[in-house]
Design a protein around this motif. Structure first.
Motif, short mmCIF file in Angstrom:
data_model
loop_
_atom_site.label_atom_id
_atom_site.label_comp_id
_atom_site.label_asym_id
_atom_site.label_seq_id
_atom_site.Cartn_x
_atom_site.Cartn_y
_atom_site.Cartn_z
N GLU A 42 47.73 29.22 51.59
CA GLU A 42 48.59 30.36 51.94
C GLU A 42 49.84 30.36 51.06
O GLU A 42 50.25 31.41 50.54
CB GLU A 42 48.98 30.29 53.42
CG GLU A 42 47.83 30.56 54.38
CD GLU A 42 48.23 30.35 55.82
OE1 GLU A 42 49.46 30.21 56.08
OE2 GLU A 42 47.35 30.32 56.69
N MET A 43 50.45 29.19 50.89
CA MET A 43 51.66 29.11 50.06
C MET A 43 51.35 29.40 48.60
O MET A 43 52.12 30.05 47.89
CB MET A 43 52.30 27.72 50.21
CG MET A 43 52.94 27.51 51.58
SD MET A 43 53.91 25.97 51.68
CE MET A 43 52.60 24.75 51.74
N ASN A 44 50.19 28.92 48.13
CA ASN A 44 49.81 29.19 46.75
C ASN A 44 49.54 30.68 46.52
O ASN A 44 49.84 31.22 45.46
CB ASN A 44 48.58 28.37 46.37
CG ASN A 44 48.92 26.97 45.90
OD1 ASN A 44 49.71 26.80 44.98
ND2 ASN A 44 48.34 25.96 46.54
N ARG A 45 48.97 31.34 47.53
CA ARG A 45 48.74 32.78 47.40
C ARG A 45 50.06 33.54 47.28
O ARG A 45 50.18 34.49 46.50
CB ARG A 45 47.91 33.30 48.58
CG ARG A 45 46.42 33.13 48.40
CD ARG A 45 45.64 33.89 49.46
NE ARG A 45 45.75 33.28 50.77
CZ ARG A 45 44.93 32.35 51.23
NH1 ARG A 45 43.94 31.91 50.45
NH2 ARG A 45 45.07 31.84 52.43
N LEU A 46 51.04 33.11 48.05
CA LEU A 46 52.36 33.74 47.95
C LEU A 46 52.96 33.53 46.55
O LEU A 46 53.55 34.44 45.96
CB LEU A 46 53.30 33.16 49.01
CG LEU A 46 52.98 33.53 50.47
CD1 LEU A 46 53.87 32.74 51.42
CD2 LEU A 46 53.16 35.04 50.69
N GLN A 47 52.79 32.31 46.03
CA GLN A 47 53.31 32.02 44.69
C GLN A 47 52.56 32.82 43.62
O GLN A 47 53.16 33.31 42.66
CB GLN A 47 53.20 30.52 44.40
CG GLN A 47 53.91 30.10 43.13
CD GLN A 47 53.79 28.61 42.85
OE1 GLN A 47 52.74 28.02 43.08
NE2 GLN A 47 54.85 28.01 42.36
N GLN A 48 51.24 32.98 43.82
CA GLN A 48 50.45 33.77 42.88
C GLN A 48 50.90 35.23 42.86
O GLN A 48 51.01 35.85 41.80
CB GLN A 48 48.96 33.67 43.25
CG GLN A 48 48.03 34.63 42.54
CD GLN A 48 47.97 34.39 41.05
OE1 GLN A 48 48.37 33.34 40.56
NE2 GLN A 48 47.48 35.37 40.31
N GLU A 49 51.18 35.78 44.04
CA GLU A 49 51.67 37.16 44.11
C GLU A 49 53.01 37.32 43.40
O GLU A 49 53.29 38.36 42.79
CB GLU A 49 51.80 37.59 45.58
CG GLU A 49 50.47 37.74 46.30
CD GLU A 49 50.65 37.97 47.79
OE1 GLU A 49 51.82 38.15 48.23
OE2 GLU A 49 49.64 37.96 48.53
N ASP A 50 53.80 36.26 43.44
CA ASP A 50 55.13 36.32 42.84
C ASP A 50 55.09 36.10 41.33
O ASP A 50 55.77 36.81 40.57
CB ASP A 50 56.02 35.25 43.50
CG ASP A 50 57.46 35.31 43.00
OD1 ASP A 50 57.96 36.43 42.77
OD2 ASP A 50 58.07 34.25 42.84
N LEU A 51 54.26 35.15 40.87
CA LEU A 51 54.27 34.76 39.46
C LEU A 51 53.10 35.30 38.65
O LEU A 51 53.19 35.44 37.43
CB LEU A 51 54.29 33.23 39.34
CG LEU A 51 55.48 32.51 39.99
CD1 LEU A 51 55.32 31.00 39.85
CD2 LEU A 51 56.79 32.97 39.37
N GLY A 52 51.96 35.52 39.31
CA GLY A 52 50.78 36.00 38.59
C GLY A 52 50.18 34.98 37.64
O GLY A 52 49.52 35.34 36.66
N ASP A 53 50.40 33.70 37.89
CA ASP A 53 49.89 32.64 37.02
C ASP A 53 48.45 32.30 37.40
O ASP A 53 48.20 31.84 38.53
CB ASP A 53 50.79 31.40 37.16
CG ASP A 53 50.38 30.28 36.21
OD1 ASP A 53 49.35 30.42 35.54
OD2 ASP A 53 51.09 29.27 36.16
N PRO A 54 47.45 32.47 36.51
CA PRO A 54 46.05 32.18 36.86
C PRO A 54 45.81 30.71 37.18
O PRO A 54 44.85 30.37 37.88
CB PRO A 54 45.28 32.61 35.61
CG PRO A 54 46.29 32.62 34.51
CD PRO A 54 47.58 32.99 35.15
N GLU A 55 46.67 29.82 36.70
CA GLU A 55 46.47 28.40 36.98
C GLU A 55 46.66 28.08 38.48
O GLU A 55 46.14 27.10 38.98
CB GLU A 55 47.44 27.55 36.15
CG GLU A 55 47.02 27.39 34.70
CD GLU A 55 45.65 26.74 34.55
OE1 GLU A 55 45.46 25.61 35.02
OE2 GLU A 55 44.76 27.38 33.97
#
Length: 314
Positions: A96-109
């Motif tokens: 869940e936290m990583n999904r939030l970070q992905q939405e914020d940064l858009g980093d595929p890693e």
């Protein structure tokens, strides 16, 4: 080694296994698509992780190192006091936290990291059963010369068959200590004993199980060696001539392509290089070696670095 396994002498490009993982994926969602096995030799050249790295491809395509030990993959098991249920809850919250970070940064890693966490969780059940060679018949163990629980080349070959059988796309075995510069009669006798029976066992086992037709087996030594014996009864590095053995997976059996001169010093005809070897391997596995990819910075790059397919081998 870097050029042979990545197609380029400078580190940073995807390894052969990384490209195969990227192009073909896996047939078993509970195991990685690319597995690396290192057997314990008697010293030799150090092995760098770039040899099985993913380069600029997503990190999930790098090789996963399996060890011949109680815990085949480091940090895979839960520590004492941590149950499977609590591990599952932790991974769900972390995702869940990583999904939030992905939405914020858009980093595929970030997505690759989440996928690796999930793979590790599934491997907690699949890896111990995979590594248990005691489930093999005595006849199979004898064919390979395998001894369950030991970090031998024979055990690695048997484990490679078990991985292929379970849908792992690419298995790479490193057997250390071939960098011989002295006492060849003693040391190469020992090393040939390590690999000879085990290679026979692997190819025979694959053939008996109907796996050899679509499994490509590639074997090579550490480097070409000079035809001259040095004062320590060894042979030093020599790049112009280098032998590779291939079998199964679309390769004609009983063929010899190319030759060295009478001194074994230079190619006499049909010279091929590491790029050609890579192009042939990709072609046999169903990947277009001339396919143009792009790095994250947008730079075009061919997966086989302009290699030629060795058509007479097919």
């Amino acid at each position: 080694m870097t050029k042979f396994l990545t197609g380029h002498q400078l580190p940073g490009r995807p390894s052969v296994g990384g490209w195969v993982s990227y192009g073909l994926g896996t047939e078993n969602r509970n195991l990685p698509s690319f597995v690396v096995l290192i057997t314990k030799g008697k010293g030799g050249q150090p092995l760098g992780a770039h040899l099985w790295g993913s380069g600029f491809l997503p990190a999930r395509h790098q090789g996963v190192l399996f060890r011949a030990a109680k815990d085949p993959v480091l940090y895979l098991g839960n520590p004492a006091g941590v149950s499977a249920e609590s591990r599952r809850r932790m991974l769900d919250r972390l995702a869940e936290m990583n999904r939030l970070q992905q939405e914020d940064l858009g980093d595929p890693e970030i997505n690759s990291r989440v996928a690796q966490y999930e793979m590790a969780y599934r491997m907690q059940e699949s890896a111990p059963d995979l590594m248990d060679l005691t489930k093999e018949s005595p006849a199979t163990l004898e064919r390979y010369g395998a001894e369950p629980g030991k970090p031998t080349y024979a055990n690695a070959c048997l484990l490679a068959r078990r991985l292929v059988e379970r849908g792992v796309r690419f298995v790479q075995i490193f057997h250390e200590a071939w960098d011989q510069h002295g006492n060849l009669p003693r040391d190469h006798t020992s090393q040939c004993h390590d690999v000879d029976q085990a290679c026979y066992g692997l190819i025979t086992d694959l053939k008996q199980r109907g796996l050899l037709d679509d499994t490509l087996v590639v074997w090579t030594g550490e480097f070409g060696r000079t035809p001259k014996i040095n004062k320590n009864a060894g042979r030093d590095h020599w790049g112009p001539c280098f032998t590779v053995l291939m079998g199964g997976g679309g390769v004609q059996g009983g063929r010899v392509i190319g030759a060295s001169d009478k001194w074994a010093a230079q190619p006499a005809h049909t010279p091929y290089g590491p790029e050609d070897m890579a192009a042939t391997l990709y072609h046999l596995l169903g990947l277009d070696p001339l396919d143009e990819m792009h790095t994250p910075e947008g730079r075009p790059i061919m997966i086989a670095n302009n290699g030629r397919v060795m058509k007479e081998l097919l």
